[in-house]
Motif scaffolding. Structure first.
Motif, PDB file in Angstrom:
ATOM      1  N   UNK A  32       9.026  46.370  15.525  1.00  0.00           N
ATOM      2  CA  UNK A  32       8.145  47.394  16.087  1.00  0.00           C
ATOM      3  C   UNK A  32       8.966  48.592  16.538  1.00  0.00           C
ATOM      4  N   UNK A  33      10.051  48.323  17.251  1.00  0.00           N
ATOM      5  CA  UNK A  33      10.926  49.402  17.714  1.00  0.00           C
ATOM      6  C   UNK A  33      11.516  50.202  16.571  1.00  0.00           C
ATOM      7  N   UNK A  34      11.944  49.503  15.539  1.00  0.00           N
ATOM      8  CA  UNK A  34      12.523  50.181  14.381  1.00  0.00           C
ATOM      9  C   UNK A  34      11.477  51.067  13.709  1.00  0.00           C
ATOM     10  N   UNK A  35      10.272  50.572  13.541  1.00  0.00           N
ATOM     11  CA  UNK A  35       9.210  51.349  12.893  1.00  0.00           C
ATOM     12  C   UNK A  35       8.817  52.583  13.700  1.00  0.00           C
ATOM     13  N   UNK A  36       8.881  52.456  15.033  1.00  0.00           N
ATOM     14  CA  UNK A  36       8.442  53.556  15.895  1.00  0.00           C
ATOM     15  C   UNK A  36       9.592  54.422  16.399  1.00  0.00           C
ATOM     16  N   UNK A  37      10.815  54.023  16.111  1.00  0.00           N
ATOM     17  CA  UNK A  37      11.963  54.784  16.586  1.00  0.00           C
ATOM     18  C   UNK A  37      12.186  54.628  18.080  1.00  0.00           C
ATOM     19  N   UNK A  38      11.918  53.439  18.583  1.00  0.00           N
ATOM     20  CA  UNK A  38      12.050  53.135  20.011  1.00  0.00           C
ATOM     21  C   UNK A  38      12.934  51.900  20.130  1.00  0.00           C
ATOM     22  N   UNK A  39      13.632  51.786  21.222  1.00  0.00           N
ATOM     23  CA  UNK A  39      14.487  50.608  21.372  1.00  0.00           C
ATOM     24  C   UNK A  39      13.640  49.346  21.521  1.00  0.00           C
ATOM     25  N   UNK A  40      14.157  48.247  21.005  1.00  0.00           N
ATOM     26  CA  UNK A  40      13.467  46.964  21.106  1.00  0.00           C
ATOM     27  C   UNK A  40      13.305  46.555  22.568  1.00  0.00           C
ATOM     28  N   UNK A  41      14.248  46.986  23.426  1.00  0.00           N
ATOM     29  CA  UNK A  41      14.140  46.668  24.857  1.00  0.00           C
ATOM     30  C   UNK A  41      12.881  47.281  25.468  1.00  0.00           C
ATOM     31  N   UNK A  42      12.587  48.526  25.065  1.00  0.00           N
ATOM     32  CA  UNK A  42      11.364  49.158  25.562  1.00  0.00           C
ATOM     33  C   UNK A  42      10.138  48.372  25.113  1.00  0.00           C
ATOM     34  N   UNK A  43      10.106  48.026  23.833  1.00  0.00           N
ATOM     35  CA  UNK A  43       8.959  47.287  23.301  1.00  0.00           C
ATOM     36  C   UNK A  43       8.805  45.961  24.040  1.00  0.00           C
ATOM     37  N   UNK A  44       9.902  45.248  24.230  1.00  0.00           N
ATOM     38  CA  UNK A  44       9.870  43.962  24.946  1.00  0.00           C
ATOM     39  C   UNK A  44       9.307  44.127  26.350  1.00  0.00           C
ATOM     40  N   UNK A  45       9.762  45.171  27.037  1.00  0.00           N
ATOM     41  CA  UNK A  45       9.304  45.416  28.405  1.00  0.00           C
ATOM     42  C   UNK A  45       7.820  45.719  28.429  1.00  0.00           C
ATOM     43  N   UNK A  46       7.354  46.561  27.490  1.00  0.00           N
ATOM     44  CA  UNK A  46       5.935  46.921  27.443  1.00  0.00           C
ATOM     45  C   UNK A  46       5.067  45.709  27.131  1.00  0.00           C
ATOM     46  N   UNK A  47       5.535  44.864  26.211  1.00  0.00           N
ATOM     47  CA  UNK A  47       4.780  43.649  25.871  1.00  0.00           C
ATOM     48  C   UNK A  47       4.721  42.732  27.087  1.00  0.00           C
ATOM     49  N   UNK A  48       5.842  42.571  27.773  1.00  0.00           N
ATOM     50  CA  UNK A  48       5.888  41.717  28.967  1.00  0.00           C
ATOM     51  C   UNK A  48       4.946  42.254  30.045  1.00  0.00           C
TER      52      UNK A  48
END
Length: 100
Positions: A32-48
């Motif tokens: 998801x992060x790669x597709x959106x150009x966002x770090x995976x850490x951000x995505x993980x935090x938002x999902x959490x």
């Protein structure tokens, strides 16, 4: 050359869309992060944060999502009951007039 890092700001809608992509489409946080150009850490935090908000039980034992659904149901029922009360008031006034 100094490394000045400015923190990226993301709209709430962007975060929600990213979370939905990860959860509903089944993409990993990394993908998801790669597709959106966002770090995976951000995505993980938002999902959490999303899961904490929607799945963590409140004092009543219900999730926030369940409480919102119950609130919506109760508001609808309240509106129906108010309408029924008004109809009964009018009917009572009508029959009171008719009996005189």
């Amino acid at each position: 050359m100094g490394s000045s890092t400015t923190r990226q700001r993301f709209t709430q809608q962007f975060k929600e869309d990213a979370v939905q992509l990860a959860i509903e489409q089944g993409y990993s946080c990394e993908e998801t992060g790669r597709r959106l150009g966002v770090s995976a850490n951000n995505i993980s935090r938002w999902v959490r944060q999303y899961r904490d908000k929607s799945e963590r039980p409140t004092e009543s034992g219900l999730s926030h999502e369940q409480l919102e659904a119950e609130l919506k149901r109760l508001r609808k029922e309240n509106k129906r009951l108010e309408m029924e009360r008004e109809i009964l008031k009018k009917a009572t006034a009508f029959f009171a007039k008719e009996s005189n």
